[in-house]
Structure formats: structure tokens, C-alpha cells
Scaffold this motif. Sequence first.
Motif, PDB file in Angstrom:
ATOM      1  N   UNK A  48       5.257 -32.319  53.037  1.00  0.00           N
ATOM      2  CA  UNK A  48       6.264 -33.329  52.718  1.00  0.00           C
ATOM      3  C   UNK A  48       5.817 -34.739  53.082  1.00  0.00           C
ATOM      4  N   UNK A  49       4.820 -34.871  53.940  1.00  0.00           N
ATOM      5  CA  UNK A  49       4.319 -36.206  54.301  1.00  0.00           C
ATOM      6  C   UNK A  49       3.583 -36.856  53.140  1.00  0.00           C
ATOM      7  N   UNK A  50       2.961 -36.034  52.294  1.00  0.00           N
ATOM      8  CA  UNK A  50       2.243 -36.552  51.128  1.00  0.00           C
ATOM      9  C   UNK A  50       3.235 -37.197  50.168  1.00  0.00           C
ATOM     10  N   UNK A  51       3.078 -38.481  49.947  1.00  0.00           N
ATOM     11  CA  UNK A  51       3.942 -39.187  49.008  1.00  0.00           C
ATOM     12  C   UNK A  51       5.286 -39.611  49.575  1.00  0.00           C
ATOM     13  N   UNK A  52       5.573 -39.302  50.811  1.00  0.00           N
ATOM     14  CA  UNK A  52       6.831 -39.694  51.426  1.00  0.00           C
ATOM     15  C   UNK A  52       6.878 -41.214  51.587  1.00  0.00           C
ATOM     16  N   UNK A  53       8.026 -41.796  51.348  1.00  0.00           N
ATOM     17  CA  UNK A  53       8.179 -43.246  51.470  1.00  0.00           C
ATOM     18  C   UNK A  53       7.928 -43.737  52.889  1.00  0.00           C
ATOM     19  N   UNK A  54       8.142 -42.883  53.873  1.00  0.00           N
ATOM     20  CA  UNK A  54       7.955 -43.274  55.273  1.00  0.00           C
ATOM     21  C   UNK A  54       6.570 -42.914  55.809  1.00  0.00           C
ATOM     22  N   UNK A  55       5.680 -42.418  54.955  1.00  0.00           N
ATOM     23  CA  UNK A  55       4.382 -41.952  55.447  1.00  0.00           C
ATOM     24  C   UNK A  55       3.547 -43.061  56.071  1.00  0.00           C
ATOM     25  N   UNK A  56       3.628 -44.279  55.557  1.00  0.00           N
ATOM     26  CA  UNK A  56       2.856 -45.370  56.163  1.00  0.00           C
ATOM     27  C   UNK A  56       3.380 -45.691  57.557  1.00  0.00           C
ATOM     28  N   UNK A  57       4.687 -45.593  57.747  1.00  0.00           N
ATOM     29  CA  UNK A  57       5.268 -45.807  59.072  1.00  0.00           C
ATOM     30  C   UNK A  57       4.865 -44.689  60.027  1.00  0.00           C
ATOM     31  N   UNK A  76      -8.457 -47.155  64.380  1.00  0.00           N
ATOM     32  CA  UNK A  76      -7.641 -47.333  63.178  1.00  0.00           C
ATOM     33  C   UNK A  76      -7.542 -45.980  62.475  1.00  0.00           C
ATOM     34  N   UNK A  77      -6.371 -45.695  61.930  1.00  0.00           N
ATOM     35  CA  UNK A  77      -6.166 -44.458  61.181  1.00  0.00           C
ATOM     36  C   UNK A  77      -5.881 -44.809  59.727  1.00  0.00           C
ATOM     37  N   UNK A  78      -6.588 -44.141  58.823  1.00  0.00           N
ATOM     38  CA  UNK A  78      -6.429 -44.360  57.384  1.00  0.00           C
ATOM     39  C   UNK A  78      -6.105 -43.026  56.723  1.00  0.00           C
ATOM     40  N   UNK A  79      -5.078 -43.037  55.883  1.00  0.00           N
ATOM     41  CA  UNK A  79      -4.713 -41.843  55.123  1.00  0.00           C
ATOM     42  C   UNK A  79      -5.456 -41.845  53.792  1.00  0.00           C
ATOM     43  N   UNK A  80      -6.061 -40.724  53.457  1.00  0.00           N
ATOM     44  CA  UNK A  80      -6.688 -40.525  52.160  1.00  0.00           C
ATOM     45  C   UNK A  80      -5.775 -39.567  51.393  1.00  0.00           C
ATOM     46  N   UNK A  81      -5.057 -40.065  50.402  1.00  0.00           N
ATOM     47  CA  UNK A  81      -4.070 -39.228  49.708  1.00  0.00           C
ATOM     48  C   UNK A  81      -4.681 -37.994  49.046  1.00  0.00           C
ATOM     49  N   UNK A  82      -3.861 -36.972  48.916  1.00  0.00           N
ATOM     50  CA  UNK A  82      -4.262 -35.755  48.210  1.00  0.00           C
ATOM     51  C   UNK A  82      -4.655 -36.143  46.792  1.00  0.00           C
ATOM     52  N   UNK A  83      -5.754 -35.613  46.332  1.00  0.00           N
ATOM     53  CA  UNK A  83      -6.236 -35.907  44.991  1.00  0.00           C
ATOM     54  C   UNK A  83      -7.266 -37.026  44.952  1.00  0.00           C
ATOM     55  N   UNK A  84      -7.305 -37.834  45.994  1.00  0.00           N
ATOM     56  CA  UNK A  84      -8.299 -38.905  46.047  1.00  0.00           C
ATOM     57  C   UNK A  84      -9.577 -38.354  46.662  1.00  0.00           C
ATOM     58  N   UNK A  85     -10.694 -38.558  46.001  1.00  0.00           N
ATOM     59  CA  UNK A  85     -11.958 -38.081  46.512  1.00  0.00           C
ATOM     60  C   UNK A  85     -12.300 -38.811  47.803  1.00  0.00           C
ATOM     61  N   UNK A  86     -12.969 -38.087  48.695  1.00  0.00           N
ATOM     62  CA  UNK A  86     -13.362 -38.685  49.968  1.00  0.00           C
ATOM     63  C   UNK A  86     -14.719 -38.146  50.367  1.00  0.00           C
ATOM     64  N   UNK A  87     -15.624 -39.059  50.637  1.00  0.00           N
ATOM     65  CA  UNK A  87     -16.965 -38.715  51.127  1.00  0.00           C
ATOM     66  C   UNK A  87     -17.258 -39.634  52.286  1.00  0.00           C
ATOM     67  N   UNK A  88     -17.293 -39.086  53.485  1.00  0.00           N
ATOM     68  CA  UNK A  88     -17.496 -39.881  54.694  1.00  0.00           C
ATOM     69  C   UNK A  88     -18.802 -40.673  54.637  1.00  0.00           C
ATOM     70  N   UNK A  89     -19.795 -40.127  53.973  1.00  0.00           N
ATOM     71  CA  UNK A  89     -21.087 -40.805  53.881  1.00  0.00           C
ATOM     72  C   UNK A  89     -21.010 -42.067  53.015  1.00  0.00           C
ATOM     73  N   UNK A  90     -20.048 -42.119  52.110  1.00  0.00           N
ATOM     74  CA  UNK A  90     -19.925 -43.280  51.216  1.00  0.00           C
ATOM     75  C   UNK A  90     -18.979 -44.345  51.735  1.00  0.00           C
ATOM     76  N   UNK A  91     -18.356 -44.080  52.860  1.00  0.00           N
ATOM     77  CA  UNK A  91     -17.390 -45.039  53.425  1.00  0.00           C
ATOM     78  C   UNK A  91     -18.142 -46.164  54.082  1.00  0.00           C
TER      79      UNK A  91
END
Length: 91
Positions: A48-57, A76-91
Amino acid sequence: MIPFSDEELYEPVLESLNVVLPMLQRDGGGMELLGIKNGVVYVRLTGHCHGCAASSQTLKFGVEKQIRNDIHPELIVVNIPIGQEFDLEKV
């Protein structure tokens, strides 16, 4: 400047995230630790956190606050949404 390597941060960050995880789970949410690079903790909010309006809070005032209190105030904490590709090596 954060006085820890990303590798040294992994276990303490995981422990800190486990402190806030029950709060997310009570609301039907969850969270995965995707990785840490240069003092930035990458997570994926799930359920339920995915896409929730309060997720940034939740991310800033729940998850990031816990990690900063437990480990270091410059993390710092960054959320990578479901469906978004993530590669730690490319960050």
C-alpha cells in the motif's frame, strides 16, 4: 562527510529499516533495501505504500529520520518506485 563506506553502512541501515518496517506493514505496506551508494540509501516502497499520497512523508519523516537518528544525520533515503529500473552501478 559520512565517515563510513557504503559496505560498512549496509548492516546498520538494514537494522534501522527493520525498526520502521512494522509501521509500514501495519498499513499494508512494505519496503526493500535496494542498495547504498555515496551515503544515499535506495529503497523501494511496496504494498500500500507504493503510490500512496503520503509515501513521500513516510519516506522523509519516518524512514529517513530513523536512519539519520540511528546512524548519521547526513544520510539520504531515495525511493525507487515499482516498475522503475534501478542499477546501483549506474547511479
